[in-house]
Scaffold this motif. Structure first.
Motif, PDB file in Angstrom:
ATOM      1  N   PRO A 115       0.816  -1.216   0.000  1.00  0.00           N
ATOM      2  CA  PRO A 115       0.000   0.000   0.000  1.00  0.00           C
ATOM      3  C   PRO A 115       0.858   1.278   0.000  1.00  0.00           C
ATOM      4  O   PRO A 115       2.076   1.198   0.235  1.00  0.00           O
ATOM      5  CB  PRO A 115      -0.798  -0.099   1.305  1.00  0.00           C
ATOM      6  N   PRO A 116       0.229   2.439  -0.245  1.00  0.00           N
ATOM      7  CA  PRO A 116       0.973   3.710  -0.167  1.00  0.00           C
ATOM      8  C   PRO A 116       1.685   3.839   1.186  1.00  0.00           C
ATOM      9  O   PRO A 116       1.264   3.235   2.172  1.00  0.00           O
ATOM     10  CB  PRO A 116      -0.124   4.771  -0.310  1.00  0.00           C
ATOM     11  N   ASP A 117       2.751   4.627   1.213  1.00  0.00           N
ATOM     12  CA  ASP A 117       3.549   4.904   2.422  1.00  0.00           C
ATOM     13  C   ASP A 117       4.323   3.682   2.930  1.00  0.00           C
ATOM     14  O   ASP A 117       4.685   3.611   4.096  1.00  0.00           O
ATOM     15  CB  ASP A 117       2.676   5.455   3.566  1.00  0.00           C
ATOM     16  N   SER A 118       4.543   2.705   2.045  1.00  0.00           N
ATOM     17  CA  SER A 118       5.278   1.506   2.461  1.00  0.00           C
ATOM     18  C   SER A 118       6.784   1.710   2.300  1.00  0.00           C
ATOM     19  O   SER A 118       7.232   2.554   1.530  1.00  0.00           O
ATOM     20  CB  SER A 118       4.866   0.318   1.587  1.00  0.00           C
ATOM     21  N   GLU A 119       7.540   0.881   3.039  1.00  0.00           N
ATOM     22  CA  GLU A 119       9.002   0.890   2.891  1.00  0.00           C
ATOM     23  C   GLU A 119       9.500  -0.551   2.714  1.00  0.00           C
ATOM     24  O   GLU A 119       9.103  -1.453   3.456  1.00  0.00           O
ATOM     25  CB  GLU A 119       9.669   1.525   4.124  1.00  0.00           C
ATOM     26  N   LEU A 120      10.350  -0.725   1.723  1.00  0.00           N
ATOM     27  CA  LEU A 120      11.015  -2.021   1.487  1.00  0.00           C
ATOM     28  C   LEU A 120      12.461  -1.845   1.933  1.00  0.00           C
ATOM     29  O   LEU A 120      13.176  -0.978   1.405  1.00  0.00           O
ATOM     30  CB  LEU A 120      10.969  -2.378   0.003  1.00  0.00           C
TER      31      LEU A 120
END
Ligand SMILES: NC(=O)c1ccc[n+]([C@@H]2O[C@H](COP(=O)([O-])OP(=O)(O)OC[C@H]3O[C@@H](n4cnc5c(N)ncnc54)[C@H](OP(=O)(O)O)[C@@H]3O)[C@@H](O)[C@H]2O)c1
Length: 332
Positions: free
Chosen positions: A235-240
């Motif tokens: 989803p939006p605002d995710s971090e990998l």
């Protein structure tokens, strides 16, 4: 002493294995600020495999003894560290000196972890790297207020430790693996969310789960196109957060529009940098907390077997052929 010696780097992993020789060499001579460890066991991690292939960020002058991690007992110490003799320790070092795949290993006192007497020395051989990495990942998840995280290479030991810590912290994990048999194993262990990256519906299944569970943090040990498939599904605002490059491929397949318009972030994690950020008290508290979890049996590295130094090549072949079965210990 007996030691394993790497004579040449080789990108081809089988050829790299064949350039490992078991030799007799002089025991290391310690300086005033160093200790001599009689090895109980050394671990073999993907970083060791990448190292012998010449594909890691540590390049030693050859010939050299490989092995970044292990456990043992201090049997001699320089004048600065005589109090260390007899202590059980876990070692990790990536300097350009001989490594842990040997009967004896020398290092500076401040580069090792002094263990509680109750700590099991097999578990201690895999203690200095992966448990701290998993702990750091949990801290990152908590800072990001993520109650659900995604992780790939989920049959490996960092992901296994992440699952064990996540249960303690009541965080859910979505586990991505590359083999159906690894998925079956994790499901049999009771894991709720397990996906196989080769499945043709993988992207859709991951997107559905990531959106339904609001999984906005992912830990990526694989890189290559896996990184893109995962971040695109989040989803939006995710971090990998990339912490490994097991695919040996550049990160790819990332949808740039998501990065621009959905505030998605791709970042990197390195344990040594994370440790530098901690103050001494903070680090010691984590060492103690993790050791207690191991001693109680609440945390465990899965060890599939052990080999004597003489059988190192066979041992490494077994490990590389089935990494999801657990670590192989190399014993003197
Ligand atoms: N950045 C850091 O500070 C840091 C610290 C610790 C560890 N690491 C990295 O974390 C990663 C995992 O380490 P580990 O000790 O957990 O490894 P491990 O226990 O040896 O397990 C490796 C796992 O990766 C899977 N795998 C291997 N190659 C793959 C590929 N190309 N695509 C998908 N899955 C693949 C294996 O599955 P199969 O059984 O299918 O082969 C296995 O489940 C490594 O890259 C390591 O270098 C980084």
């Amino acid at each position: 002493m007996k030691a394993v010696q790497l004579t040449a780097y080789n990108k081809n992993v089988l050829r790299a294995l064949l350039s490992l020789k078991v030799i007799e060499k002089e025991n290391p001579i310690i300086q005033t600020d160093e200790v001599l460890v009689k090895m109980h066991a050394a671990s073999c991690n993907p970083s060791d495999v990448a190292f012998i292939q010449g594909g890691y960020n540590i390049i030693k002058k050859l010939p050299a003894v490989p092995g970044f991690e292990g456990s043992g007992v201090v049997v001699d110490a320089g004048s600065d560290s005589k109090d260390m003799v007899g202590k059980k320790v876990s070692c990790f070092i990536q300097d350009d000196i001989d490594g842990t795949w040997a009967e004896y290993f020398k290092l500076k006192k401040n580069s090792l972890i002094i263990l509680d007497e109750a700590m099991d020395l097999d578990q201690a051989a895999c203690f200095s790297v992966n448990p701290f990495t998993a702990y750091a990942m949990m801290e990152i998840a908590e800072i990001r207020a993520s109650k659900v995280i995604i992780q790939n290479a989920a049959g490996g030991q960092v992901p296994s430790l992440i699952r064990q810590l996540a249960k303690i912290r009541q965080i859910e994990t979505i586990n991505v693996v590359r083999k159906v048999e690894t998925a079956e194993k994790l499901k049999a262990e009771g894991e709720k969310y397990v996906l196989v990256e080769q499945d043709e519906k993988f992207s859709d299944q991951l997107k559905q789960l990531a959106y339904d569970l609001n999984a906005t943090t992912a830990f990526d040990a694989v890189s290559g196109q896996n990184s893109g498939l995962i971040i695109n599904a989040m989803p939006p605002d995710s971090e990998l957060i990339i912490y490994g490059g097991l695919s040996n491929k550049p990160v790819s397949e990332i949808n740039p529009l998501d990065i621009i318009f959905q505030n998605k972030i791709i970042s990197g994690f390195n344990l040594l940098d994370w440790k530098v950020e901690l103050n001494e008290d903070g680090y010691e508290k984590i060492v103690s907390e993790l050791q207690q979890l191991f001693i109680k049996g609440s945390l465990k590295t899965i060890i599939q077997g052990e080999v004597k130094i003489d059988n190192i090549i066979q041992g490494l072949k077994t490990y590389i052929g089935n990494m999801s079965n657990g670590k192989i210990l190399i014993k003197p």
